[in-house]
Design a protein around this motif. Structure first.
Motif, PDB file in Angstrom:
ATOM      1  N   TYR A   1       9.457   2.275  -3.182  1.00 21.96           N
ATOM      2  CA  TYR A   1       9.935   3.267  -2.222  1.00 21.96           C
ATOM      3  C   TYR A   1      10.142   2.722  -0.807  1.00 21.96           C
ATOM      4  O   TYR A   1      11.069   3.168  -0.120  1.00 21.96           O
ATOM      5  CB  TYR A   1       9.025   4.487  -2.216  1.00 21.96           C
ATOM      6  CG  TYR A   1       9.493   5.556  -3.187  1.00 21.96           C
ATOM      7  CD1 TYR A   1      10.617   6.320  -2.918  1.00 21.96           C
ATOM      8  CD2 TYR A   1       8.837   5.779  -4.380  1.00 21.96           C
ATOM      9  CE1 TYR A   1      11.073   7.287  -3.803  1.00 21.96           C
ATOM     10  CE2 TYR A   1       9.280   6.744  -5.286  1.00 21.96           C
ATOM     11  CZ  TYR A   1      10.401   7.499  -4.984  1.00 21.96           C
ATOM     12  OH  TYR A   1      10.851   8.448  -5.867  1.00 21.96           O
TER      13      TYR A   1
ATOM     14  N   ILE B   1       8.546   2.458  -8.787  1.00 19.19           N
ATOM     15  CA  ILE B   1       9.653   2.397  -7.831  1.00 19.19           C
ATOM     16  C   ILE B   1       9.183   1.808  -6.501  1.00 19.19           C
ATOM     17  O   ILE B   1       8.112   2.173  -5.996  1.00 19.19           O
ATOM     18  CB  ILE B   1      10.247   3.800  -7.589  1.00 19.19           C
ATOM     19  CG1 ILE B   1      10.841   4.365  -8.876  1.00 19.19           C
ATOM     20  CG2 ILE B   1      11.318   3.760  -6.504  1.00 19.19           C
ATOM     21  CD1 ILE B   1      11.342   5.795  -8.748  1.00 19.19           C
TER      22      ILE B   1
ATOM     23  N   ASN C   1       6.960   9.134  -8.182  1.00 16.71           N
ATOM     24  CA  ASN C   1       7.008   7.784  -8.746  1.00 16.71           C
ATOM     25  C   ASN C   1       6.655   7.786 -10.230  1.00 16.71           C
ATOM     26  O   ASN C   1       5.560   8.193 -10.604  1.00 16.71           O
ATOM     27  CB  ASN C   1       6.061   6.855  -7.979  1.00 16.71           C
ATOM     28  CG  ASN C   1       6.595   5.434  -7.903  1.00 16.71           C
ATOM     29  OD1 ASN C   1       7.295   4.975  -8.799  1.00 16.71           O
ATOM     30  ND2 ASN C   1       6.268   4.745  -6.823  1.00 16.71           N
TER      31      ASN C   1
ATOM     32  N   GLN D   1      15.735   8.034 -11.831  1.00 13.09           N
ATOM     33  CA  GLN D   1      15.157   6.817 -12.406  1.00 13.09           C
ATOM     34  C   GLN D   1      14.919   6.978 -13.907  1.00 13.09           C
ATOM     35  O   GLN D   1      15.207   6.085 -14.697  1.00 13.09           O
ATOM     36  CB  GLN D   1      13.845   6.470 -11.696  1.00 13.09           C
ATOM     37  CG  GLN D   1      13.039   5.340 -12.320  1.00 13.09           C
ATOM     38  CD  GLN D   1      13.694   3.974 -12.200  1.00 13.09           C
ATOM     39  OE1 GLN D   1      14.765   3.834 -11.626  1.00 13.09           O
ATOM     40  NE2 GLN D   1      13.033   2.960 -12.734  1.00 13.09           N
TER      41      GLN D   1
END
Length: 262
Positions: free
Chosen positions: A222, A220, A208, A184
């Motif tokens: 998840y 994010i 995260n 990310q």
């Protein structure tokens, strides 16, 4: 397919001593564990904890040089080839004792005293050797792109470079460690990246951004990712390599449906 989560004991349960973290992880419902390095303990000590608490050793790292003083791996470093191979042998000894079939081979930092292509050639050659050595023990060597904001200067800094190396070396015992947090921060577009790289992924890690906290504390989504991984049949371990924003147990709300703990 049910997802399997491994507690990263270098990140989680830091409020208690390392060898006590195995029991804590099992008590919270984890069936697997991972961590950075086991080498300050005898393999037999760790094996006893795994056996006592019914845990699988999912992953750990090959020794990364002088980690406490900033080294972040040996496999791309010119002049350190013999040291790298010795550390690989040590890791395989531990992995064999612990029943671990995945080893993360850290690349190391960019060495600006040599040309980048020279360093890449060393890295490529060491990865070929690592894959061949690991194959003899039924172990898969993994490489992991790490974002250079968290680890400035890390040589393997993006998924495209990792995938190209794996394709070029073309050995079944060299595969990808896909850390969603790092992907990310480096590339974004997590779902497309996963689907493109899924054939070579053998381990996933989660945290995260922006603070590297637990999966339900950050940018994010998840739950969406977990649903996709289950739907697409991912059957490897997912390592929880995050920094708890409070005590570890208090940050496991996201995991209750997966761990079956109360």
């Amino acid at each position: 397919m049910p997802l399997k989560f491994a507690a990263n004991l270098s990140f989680l349960y830091q409020e208690i001593p390392f060898l006590d973290r195995f029991e804590a992880a099992a008590s919270d419902g984890f069936k697997g564990v991972e961590y950075l390095f086991p080498y300050e303990f005898e393999a037999a000590e760790i094996k006893k904890r795994l056996d006592d608490y019914g845990l699988t050793q999912a992953l750990f790292n090959v020794a990364a040089g002088d980690f406490n003083n900033g080294e972040r791996g040996l496999s791309s470093l010119t002049g350190r080839e013999a040291e790298f191979l010795a550390s690989l042998d040590q890791a395989i000894e531990y992995a064999t004792e612990l029943g671990c079939t995945r080893l993360h081979v850290m690349a190391g930092l960019r060495d600006t005293t040599v040309a980048e292509e020279t360093q890449l050639a060393v890295y490529r050659n060491n990865l070929r050797k690592a894959a061949a050595v690991c194959e003899k023990s039924g172990i898969t060597a993994l490489i992991e792109p790490i974002n250079t904001r968290d680890m400035p200067g890390y040589f393997l800094s993006n998924a495209s470079m990792a995938a190209a190396l794996i394709e070029e070396i073309n050995h079944p015992n060299l595969r990808l460690q896909f850390d969603i947090y790092h992907v990310q921060r480096t590339d974004g577009d997590i779902i497309r990246q996963y689907q493109k790289l899924a054939p070579i992924i053998r381990h996933i890690q989660i945290a995260n951004p922006p603070n590297r906290f637990e999966p339900d504390n950050g940018e994010i989504n998840y739950p969406y990712i977990f649903d996709l991984l289950a739907a697409e049949g991912y059957d490897g371990w997912i390592g929880c390599e995050y920094k708890p924003s409070s005590s570890t147990r208090e940050t496991l709300g996201w995991a209750r449906e997966f761990l079956g703990a109360t």
